[in-house]
Design a protein around this motif. Sequence first.
Motif, mmCIF file in Angstrom:
data_model
loop_
_atom_site.group_PDB
_atom_site.id
_atom_site.type_symbol
_atom_site.label_atom_id
_atom_site.label_comp_id
_atom_site.label_asym_id
_atom_site.label_seq_id
_atom_site.Cartn_x
_atom_site.Cartn_y
_atom_site.Cartn_z
ATOM 1 N N TYR A 70 6.341 -1.336 7.710
ATOM 2 C CA TYR A 70 7.438 -0.765 6.926
ATOM 3 C C TYR A 70 8.799 -1.194 7.483
ATOM 4 O O TYR A 70 9.825 -0.577 7.203
ATOM 5 N N CYS A 97 0.821 -1.212 0.000
ATOM 6 C CA CYS A 97 0.000 0.000 0.000
ATOM 7 C C CYS A 97 0.852 1.258 0.000
ATOM 8 O O CYS A 97 1.970 1.269 0.510
ATOM 9 N N ASP A 98 0.278 2.303 -0.555
ATOM 10 C CA ASP A 98 0.921 3.611 -0.594
ATOM 11 C C ASP A 98 0.027 4.584 0.153
ATOM 12 O O ASP A 98 -1.171 4.652 -0.105
ATOM 13 N N ARG A 99 0.594 5.303 1.070
ATOM 14 C CA ARG A 99 -0.134 6.386 1.747
ATOM 15 C C ARG A 99 0.674 7.675 1.676
ATOM 16 O O ARG A 99 0.634 8.519 2.545
ATOM 17 N N LYS A 100 1.441 7.779 0.587
ATOM 18 C CA LYS A 100 2.255 8.959 0.273
ATOM 19 C C LYS A 100 3.346 9.201 1.305
ATOM 20 O O LYS A 100 3.666 10.328 1.646
ATOM 21 N N GLU A 106 12.555 0.367 -3.268
ATOM 22 C CA GLU A 106 12.515 1.316 -2.166
ATOM 23 C C GLU A 106 13.549 0.971 -1.102
ATOM 24 O O GLU A 106 14.131 1.839 -0.506
ATOM 25 N N TYR A 139 8.153 5.358 1.583
ATOM 26 C CA TYR A 139 8.231 4.010 1.040
ATOM 27 C C TYR A 139 6.868 3.340 1.158
ATOM 28 O O TYR A 139 6.071 3.686 2.028
ATOM 29 N N PRO A 140 6.581 2.378 0.286
ATOM 30 C CA PRO A 140 5.310 1.643 0.419
ATOM 31 C C PRO A 140 5.348 0.714 1.631
ATOM 32 O O PRO A 140 6.425 0.392 2.134
#
Length: 155
Positions: A111, A90-93, A152, A96-97
């Motif tokens: 993460y 997932c990406d939440r801005k 990443e 890193y994903p």
Amino acid sequence: MREILFKAKRVENGEWIEGYYYKVQETVYCFKEDYEKNPVPIHHFIIFTKTTDWGLPMQVYQTEIIPETLCQFTGLCDKNGKKIWENDICDRKEKYPEVVKMANGDWTLDYSYAIGRDYGNSYCNLGFYVNERKCVEVIGNIFDNPELLQEESNE
């Protein structure tokens, strides 16, 4: 009562399938020594229903799955309405994903890999970012898109 769904890749073609998970161990009556020499195989399945064009259940099927790809549905959807599954990336801005994992009885955005640690070391609450911040977007999963994490982690 909430529905507990799973998805996994099919053995026969590697495609993802959603449904209900179960496993079967072939029963063999033998002596302990025989079992240690020839362990009884375990088969993993997903049961799913095909529907008609009108959305009505038509027939129930089962398919054998690759157990290493088994992922549970979190019960949450991302900001685009896409289901969020265990092992999704997932990406939440952030920098890193993050990977969806279960930690201490709750779904998390993990993460740990990005700081060189094993999963379960550094994470945040998935539900908070999905329901309160509404900023989570599924961009892949660890099976189909491992490069999202490798790129990443090398920075």
